[in-house]
Scaffold this motif. Structure first.
Motif, PDB file in Angstrom:
ATOM      1  N   ASP A 171       0.828  -1.217   0.000  1.00  0.00           N
ATOM      2  CA  ASP A 171       0.000   0.000   0.000  1.00  0.00           C
ATOM      3  C   ASP A 171       0.857   1.261   0.000  1.00  0.00           C
ATOM      4  OD1 ASP A 171      -2.312  -1.496  -0.040  1.00  0.00           O
ATOM      5  OD2 ASP A 171      -2.655  -1.366   2.122  1.00  0.00           O
ATOM      6  N   ALA A 172       1.955   1.228   0.728  1.00  0.00           N
ATOM      7  CA  ALA A 172       2.847   2.393   0.789  1.00  0.00           C
ATOM      8  C   ALA A 172       3.494   2.664  -0.573  1.00  0.00           C
ATOM      9  CB  ALA A 172       3.911   2.194   1.858  1.00  0.00           C
ATOM     10  N   ILE A 173       3.952   1.614  -1.236  1.00  0.00           N
ATOM     11  CA  ILE A 173       4.556   1.768  -2.564  1.00  0.00           C
ATOM     12  C   ILE A 173       3.521   2.309  -3.547  1.00  0.00           C
ATOM     13  CG2 ILE A 173       5.493   0.509  -4.559  1.00  0.00           C
ATOM     14  CD1 ILE A 173       7.545   0.817  -2.345  1.00  0.00           C
ATOM     15  N   LYS A 174       2.328   1.754  -3.512  1.00  0.00           N
ATOM     16  CA  LYS A 174       1.260   2.189  -4.418  1.00  0.00           C
ATOM     17  C   LYS A 174       0.931   3.665  -4.201  1.00  0.00           C
ATOM     18  CE  LYS A 174      -3.381   0.750  -5.899  1.00  0.00           C
ATOM     19  NZ  LYS A 174      -4.170   1.958  -5.800  1.00  0.00           N
ATOM     20  N   GLU A 175       0.777   4.049  -2.942  1.00  0.00           N
ATOM     21  CA  GLU A 175       0.418   5.434  -2.646  1.00  0.00           C
ATOM     22  C   GLU A 175       1.544   6.397  -3.031  1.00  0.00           C
ATOM     23  OE1 GLU A 175      -1.153   8.081   1.124  1.00  0.00           O
ATOM     24  OE2 GLU A 175      -1.574   5.933   1.087  1.00  0.00           O
ATOM     25  N   ALA A 176       2.776   6.054  -2.692  1.00  0.00           N
ATOM     26  CA  ALA A 176       3.907   6.933  -3.021  1.00  0.00           C
ATOM     27  C   ALA A 176       4.047   7.102  -4.525  1.00  0.00           C
ATOM     28  CB  ALA A 176       5.202   6.370  -2.429  1.00  0.00           C
ATOM     29  N   SER A 177       3.935   6.008  -5.285  1.00  0.00           N
ATOM     30  CA  SER A 177       4.087   6.118  -6.740  1.00  0.00           C
ATOM     31  C   SER A 177       2.938   6.912  -7.359  1.00  0.00           C
ATOM     32  CB  SER A 177       4.234   4.743  -7.397  1.00  0.00           C
ATOM     33  OG  SER A 177       3.122   3.932  -7.150  1.00  0.00           O
ATOM     34  N   GLU A 178       1.728   6.723  -6.859  1.00  0.00           N
ATOM     35  CA  GLU A 178       0.588   7.490  -7.375  1.00  0.00           C
ATOM     36  C   GLU A 178       0.736   8.983  -7.090  1.00  0.00           C
ATOM     37  OE1 GLU A 178      -2.865   5.547  -5.741  1.00  0.00           O
ATOM     38  OE2 GLU A 178      -2.797   3.963  -7.275  1.00  0.00           O
ATOM     39  N   ILE A 179       1.237   9.323  -5.901  1.00  0.00           N
ATOM     40  CA  ILE A 179       1.438  10.737  -5.548  1.00  0.00           C
ATOM     41  C   ILE A 179       2.459  11.369  -6.504  1.00  0.00           C
ATOM     42  CG2 ILE A 179       2.459  12.275  -3.814  1.00  0.00           C
ATOM     43  CD1 ILE A 179       1.151  10.391  -1.681  1.00  0.00           C
ATOM     44  N   ILE A 180       3.562  10.685  -6.722  1.00  0.00           N
ATOM     45  CA  ILE A 180       4.620  11.235  -7.572  1.00  0.00           C
ATOM     46  C   ILE A 180       4.164  11.326  -9.028  1.00  0.00           C
ATOM     47  CG2 ILE A 180       6.961  10.864  -8.465  1.00  0.00           C
ATOM     48  CD1 ILE A 180       7.608   9.623  -5.667  1.00  0.00           C
ATOM     49  N   VAL A 181       3.578  10.261  -9.552  1.00  0.00           N
ATOM     50  CA  VAL A 181       3.136  10.273 -10.951  1.00  0.00           C
ATOM     51  C   VAL A 181       2.037  11.309 -11.154  1.00  0.00           C
ATOM     52  CG1 VAL A 181       2.051   8.913 -12.788  1.00  0.00           C
ATOM     53  CG2 VAL A 181       3.898   7.918 -11.429  1.00  0.00           C
ATOM     54  N   SER A 182       1.149  11.429 -10.200  1.00  0.00           N
ATOM     55  CA  SER A 182       0.095  12.446 -10.295  1.00  0.00           C
ATOM     56  C   SER A 182       0.705  13.852 -10.298  1.00  0.00           C
ATOM     57  CB  SER A 182      -0.864  12.251  -9.119  1.00  0.00           C
ATOM     58  OG  SER A 182      -1.456  13.415  -8.736  1.00  0.00           O
ATOM     59  N   GLY A 183       1.773  14.049  -9.529  1.00  0.00           N
ATOM     60  CA  GLY A 183       2.418  15.353  -9.458  1.00  0.00           C
ATOM     61  C   GLY A 183       3.136  15.780 -10.723  1.00  0.00           C
ATOM     62  N   ILE A 184       3.550  14.805 -11.534  1.00  0.00           N
ATOM     63  CA  ILE A 184       4.251  15.160 -12.780  1.00  0.00           C
ATOM     64  C   ILE A 184       3.325  15.122 -13.987  1.00  0.00           C
ATOM     65  CG2 ILE A 184       6.477  14.368 -11.896  1.00  0.00           C
ATOM     66  CD1 ILE A 184       6.210  11.886 -13.739  1.00  0.00           C
ATOM     67  N   SER A 185       2.096  14.647 -13.791  1.00  0.00           N
ATOM     68  CA  SER A 185       1.150  14.506 -14.901  1.00  0.00           C
ATOM     69  C   SER A 185       0.504  15.830 -15.257  1.00  0.00           C
ATOM     70  CB  SER A 185       0.058  13.489 -14.545  1.00  0.00           C
ATOM     71  OG  SER A 185       0.609  12.209 -14.373  1.00  0.00           O
ATOM     72  N   LEU A 186       0.134  15.948 -16.525  1.00  0.00           N
ATOM     73  CA  LEU A 186      -0.606  17.121 -16.994  1.00  0.00           C
ATOM     74  C   LEU A 186      -2.084  16.910 -16.743  1.00  0.00           C
ATOM     75  CD1 LEU A 186       1.247  17.931 -20.309  1.00  0.00           C
ATOM     76  CD2 LEU A 186       1.238  19.275 -18.226  1.00  0.00           C
TER      77      LEU A 186
END
Length: 186
Positions: A171-186
């Motif tokens: 869950d931690a890996i999933k949440e961290a990756s989603e936060i980062i990818v969401s932050g760089i997405s348009l």
């Protein structure tokens, strides 16, 4: 199933039950073999954990390779899947118990941390492709984003983060990756 594989399976079972305190005597007894037979396949208990680590990372890298070259997946999905790849043993080996690895086998702990620092070329390529294709922001620093992703993976193994955050490793890996990818997405 080969004997070496049987030893690994039983070692996993005992590790999940007893943590790093499981005994080679108990392993031999449960498998109805001698410790000498175990030592034909593994030098010691540390060697068993080393195999877990090597085979785990190898299975992750193989899956990431497959995801990277899957032309049916959009770039953002590829990146999230690569960041969330599960290792061969993940469902059967307590990741939370492995957090104590630094206490018992500091060399193996360093191996994990150092391995997290490799194999990021596909992530970098996907971020650049995403920038070129208008999926990710053009003005982000790719090296910074890649380092943030790498560090987020490594931090799961430090400072009891998972218990403090009340999250499972997955869950931690999933949440961290989603936060980062969401932050760089348009």
């Amino acid at each position: 199933m080969e004997l070496k594989e049987q030893i690994l399976e039983e070692a996993m079972r005992q590790f999940n039950r007893d943590g790093f305190d499981f005994k080679m005597d108990d392993l031999a007894k449960e498998l109805h073999i001698s410790k000498k037979t175990i030592y034909k396949h593994f030098k010691n208990k540390e060697d068993i954990f080393h195999v877990f680590i090597d085979e785990s990372f190898q299975s992750v890298h193989e899956q990431q390779e497959e995801i990277f070259y899957d032309d049916d997946l959009p770039i953002k999905e590829k990146l999230l899947r690569i960041l969330n790849t599960r290792s061969r043993f993940e469902d059967r080996l307590s990741i939370e118990k492995t957090m104590e690895l630094n206490t018992y086998y500091p060399r193996l702990y360093e191996l994990i941390i150092n391995t997290y620092r490799t194999q990021w070329d596909k992530v970098k390529k996907l971020i650049i492709q995403g920038q070129e294709n208008g999926v990710f922001k053009k003005d982000i620093n790719v090296t910074l984003v890649q380092t943030m992703m790498m560090e987020s993976m490594q931090m799961m193994h430090r400072d009891n983060l998972l218990s403090k955050a009340n999250l499972s490793y997955r869950d931690a890996i999933k949440e961290a990756s989603e936060i980062i990818v969401s932050g760089i997405s348009l």
